[in-house]
Scaffold this motif. Structure first.
Motif, mmCIF file in Angstrom:
data_model
loop_
_atom_site.group_PDB
_atom_site.id
_atom_site.type_symbol
_atom_site.label_atom_id
_atom_site.label_comp_id
_atom_site.label_asym_id
_atom_site.label_seq_id
_atom_site.Cartn_x
_atom_site.Cartn_y
_atom_site.Cartn_z
ATOM 1 N N SER A 126 37.784 -9.269 -87.312
ATOM 2 C CA SER A 126 36.359 -9.362 -86.987
ATOM 3 C C SER A 126 36.052 -10.432 -85.950
ATOM 4 O O SER A 126 34.913 -10.530 -85.474
ATOM 5 C CB SER A 126 35.549 -9.655 -88.258
ATOM 6 N N ALA A 127 37.053 -11.223 -85.571
ATOM 7 C CA ALA A 127 36.819 -12.295 -84.602
ATOM 8 C C ALA A 127 36.445 -11.713 -83.242
ATOM 9 O O ALA A 127 37.108 -10.798 -82.739
ATOM 10 C CB ALA A 127 38.064 -13.173 -84.474
ATOM 11 N N ARG A 128 35.387 -12.236 -82.645
ATOM 12 C CA ARG A 128 34.928 -11.755 -81.338
ATOM 13 C C ARG A 128 35.667 -12.441 -80.193
ATOM 14 O O ARG A 128 35.867 -11.857 -79.132
ATOM 15 C CB ARG A 128 33.427 -11.999 -81.195
ATOM 16 N N LEU A 129 36.058 -13.684 -80.414
ATOM 17 C CA LEU A 129 36.723 -14.472 -79.389
ATOM 18 C C LEU A 129 38.098 -14.916 -79.853
ATOM 19 O O LEU A 129 38.325 -15.141 -81.049
ATOM 20 C CB LEU A 129 35.885 -15.708 -79.031
ATOM 21 N N PHE A 130 39.017 -15.080 -78.886
ATOM 22 C CA PHE A 130 40.346 -15.618 -79.168
ATOM 23 C C PHE A 130 40.679 -16.665 -78.113
ATOM 24 O O PHE A 130 40.340 -16.507 -76.940
ATOM 25 C CB PHE A 130 41.405 -14.511 -79.136
ATOM 26 N N ARG A 131 41.334 -17.722 -78.569
ATOM 27 C CA ARG A 131 41.812 -18.757 -77.658
ATOM 28 C C ARG A 131 43.301 -18.516 -77.411
ATOM 29 O O ARG A 131 44.076 -18.395 -78.348
ATOM 30 C CB ARG A 131 41.586 -20.142 -78.241
ATOM 31 N N PRO A 146 55.022 -16.966 -72.004
ATOM 32 C CA PRO A 146 54.973 -17.379 -73.414
ATOM 33 C C PRO A 146 53.611 -17.976 -73.755
ATOM 34 O O PRO A 146 53.054 -18.770 -72.981
ATOM 35 C CB PRO A 146 56.083 -18.430 -73.510
ATOM 36 N N CYS A 147 53.088 -17.612 -74.930
ATOM 37 C CA CYS A 147 51.760 -18.092 -75.294
ATOM 38 C C CYS A 147 51.576 -18.097 -76.803
ATOM 39 O O CYS A 147 52.361 -17.504 -77.556
ATOM 40 C CB CYS A 147 50.670 -17.230 -74.653
ATOM 41 N N ALA A 148 50.525 -18.751 -77.244
ATOM 42 C CA ALA A 148 50.061 -18.727 -78.628
ATOM 43 C C ALA A 148 48.615 -18.260 -78.621
ATOM 44 O O ALA A 148 47.895 -18.473 -77.646
ATOM 45 C CB ALA A 148 50.176 -20.107 -79.265
ATOM 46 N N ILE A 149 48.186 -17.622 -79.699
ATOM 47 C CA ILE A 149 46.844 -17.069 -79.753
ATOM 48 C C ILE A 149 46.224 -17.380 -81.107
ATOM 49 O O ILE A 149 46.922 -17.363 -82.139
ATOM 50 C CB ILE A 149 46.874 -15.545 -79.504
ATOM 51 N N ASP A 178 58.843 -21.578 -83.477
ATOM 52 C CA ASP A 178 58.399 -21.075 -82.186
ATOM 53 C C ASP A 178 56.923 -21.372 -81.997
ATOM 54 O O ASP A 178 56.054 -20.758 -82.621
ATOM 55 C CB ASP A 178 58.649 -19.565 -82.114
ATOM 56 N N GLU A 179 56.613 -22.302 -81.102
ATOM 57 C CA GLU A 179 55.230 -22.676 -80.864
ATOM 58 C C GLU A 179 54.488 -21.631 -80.054
ATOM 59 O O GLU A 179 53.261 -21.537 -80.107
ATOM 60 C CB GLU A 179 55.194 -24.026 -80.133
ATOM 61 N N TYR A 180 55.239 -20.813 -79.305
ATOM 62 C CA TYR A 180 54.647 -19.767 -78.473
ATOM 63 C C TYR A 180 55.325 -18.437 -78.812
ATOM 64 O O TYR A 180 56.254 -17.987 -78.119
ATOM 65 C CB TYR A 180 54.819 -20.094 -76.990
ATOM 66 N N PRO A 181 54.886 -17.767 -79.869
ATOM 67 C CA PRO A 181 55.595 -16.583 -80.387
ATOM 68 C C PRO A 181 55.350 -15.299 -79.605
ATOM 69 O O PRO A 181 56.053 -14.311 -79.815
ATOM 70 C CB PRO A 181 55.043 -16.452 -81.801
#
Length: 487
Positions: A430-435, A404-407, A388-391
């Motif tokens: 601790s990550a401030r940003l997510f794509r 549907p998305c991936a992060i 699943d590329e977009y779980p």
């Protein structure tokens, strides 16, 4: 309780199930301190409230002049009050009287001003489009109100015992739960008590989007009695109960009937019936005109905008040039430029994804499914990668069908450059940003709005949209941005 049918039926359902219920009404906007040019209008209805021995102002009421509460001056012409707070409070008292429960009025206007309203204005000044309803739920309804409950008798296991004997034994103080009329579900693990936030039965009314920044520790003490109903059913139930409680057929409309027939409130109450939300913002923010350009910062100038805070990505710009339908593509704060495109379905309005910041996980940590997905994605062995590329699914606005998305987290060095780190709970937390990358292109990704992530029906958390991802074919057109994002 707000005086509407949802919160009214929430109270009625719990009372009919045997709960000892108290109706709490929150007063969140102070008209008296809002401005000196307000003209007060008389209440539209009067209710006899002498039966309410517990119907008092909260001891938490503060003088609006203290603790940082500084109402901003206005420049708008004299107008009547827009908010229906007094009428709503009267409706709450009337409904509580019909159900047979006490009502209390709590004043959180100072907290709302400081924690929601001023933050909203600051976001608009930054050229973003905030969602004050999400902030109000986090800071006031499930923030200040929860703390008030804890200070006034306790909430859940922390509530006290007064020692006063009644017919039922020892009367306990405080509350077991805080209940609201939101359309959402909470499931608790029977052994650990850990709570999960799930979508409601009525997908059209599901409000987990607005609850996405709550914490699991709060959800443990929350009830959503309307989770299993759809809106039409709730209205029918209200009308049925109201009819059965009427003394004769010639009675006037009962309180619950009024609640069921009441027009549903939308948006911020104190804005009132105005043609444009921008008209309200102009009373607090100074509009600074600037150029309107086509397609990008280097595009043709076709007009002058009236202040960037009045424009939202994807909406009609109001710009008149030729016979085209000019739609907002972006607002560029450094150059004070409004960028527009031709047509509501223009290709430039659609984005493959976004960058999100200030991520909030409801459970307090990223889900195991995300860690497994990231580990599999980074694996060199293709057999270990997930099919699943977009779980996950995500929404960038209320009532949108989850997409549907991936992060993936974006790890940055001290210099602000993207670096690679191992996928661990600590690193991802601790990550401030997510794509976030979507399976399908998304229209009108607006910075400042809320992105909400789901795993099937479970709401995992929310974040603030920082920027959209540019499509490759348009990345070179706007030198004012980084290659991958549009601010």
């Amino acid at each position: 309780m707000s005086g509407g049918v949802d919160s009214s039926m929430c109270a009625h359902i719990l009372h009919s199930q045997g709960y000892d219920v108290t109706g709490l009404y929150m007063h969140n906007w102070n008209h008296d301190e809002e401005t000196q040019d307000e003209v007060e209008t008389p209440p539209t209805s009067q209710h006899n409230t002498t039966y309410l021995s517990e119907s008092t102002l909260s001891t938490e009421h503060h003088s609006p002049g203290g603790n940082g509460y500084k109402p901003m001056p206005r420049t708008a012409p004299i107008r009547p009050k827009a908010c229906t707070s007094d009428r709503d409070w009267a409706d709450v008292q009337s409904v509580c009287a019909q159900i047979g429960i006490p009502a209390r009025r709590l004043d959180f206007s100072r907290q709302y001003w400081n924690q929601v309203f001023q933050v909203m204005l600051q976001e608009y000044e930054r050229g973003r489009t905030p969602n004050p309803d999400v902030s109000c739920n986090r800071e006031i309804k499930f923030g200040e109100l929860v703390e008030w409950c804890r200070r006034n008798g306790g909430l859940g296991k922390d509530r006290g015992v007064s020692g006063v004997r009644s017919s039922g034994g020892v009367r306990e103080e405080g509350w077991d739960y805080l209940a609201t009329g939101h359309y959402a579900r909470v499931e608790r693990d029977p052994e650990t008590g850990v709570a999960r936030l799930l979508r409601a039965k009525d997908s059209n009314k599901d409000q987990t989007y607005y609850l996405s920044t709550l914490s699991e520790s709060v959800l443990r003490h929350v009830l959503f009695p309307l989770a299993q109903y759809d809106k039409p059913t709730v209205k029918r139930m209200a009308l049925a109960f109201a009819s059965s409680s009427a003394t004769n057929q010639d009675d006037e409309l009962t309180s619950l009937q009024n609640a069921a027939l009441k027009k549903e409130s939308m948006g911020i109450c104190f804005v009132g019936q105005r043609k444009r939300f921008g008209d309200f913002l102009k009373e607090y923010l100074d509009p600074l005109p600037g150029p309107v350009r086509i397609n990008g910062l280097g595009g043709e100038v076709i007009g002058t905008h009236k202040g960037l805070f009045q424009y939202t990505v994807g909406q009609a710009s109001g710009v008149i040039h030729k016979h085209n339908k000019w739609v907002v593509l972006k607002t560029d704060l450094p150059s004070n430029t409004l960028v527009v495109v031709d047509g509501t379905q223009n290709d430039r309005l659609f984005s493959p994804g976004l960058i999100a910041e200030d991520w909030h996980w409801i459970s307090g940590a990223p889900p195991k499914k995300l860690l497994q997905f990231l580990t599999a994605t980074n694996s060199t062995n293709t057999k270990d990668k997930q099919n699943d590329e977009y779980p996950f699914t995500a929404q960038i606005r209320h009532r949108q069908i989850p997409q549907p998305c991936a992060i993936e987290p974006i790890f940055e060095s001290a210099a602000g450059n993207e670096v690679s780190l191992s996928t661990t709970v600590a690193n991802v937390s601790s990550a401030r940003l997510f794509r976030v990358r979507f399976k399908d292109l998304q229209r009108a990704v607006a910075p400042g709005q809320i992105l909400v992530l789901y795993d099937q029906d479970e709401c995992l958390g929310g974040a603030v949209i920082k920027s959209s991802l540019l499509r490759p074919e348009y990345a070179h057109e706007d030198s004012g941005n980084q290659p991958s994002t549009v601010n």
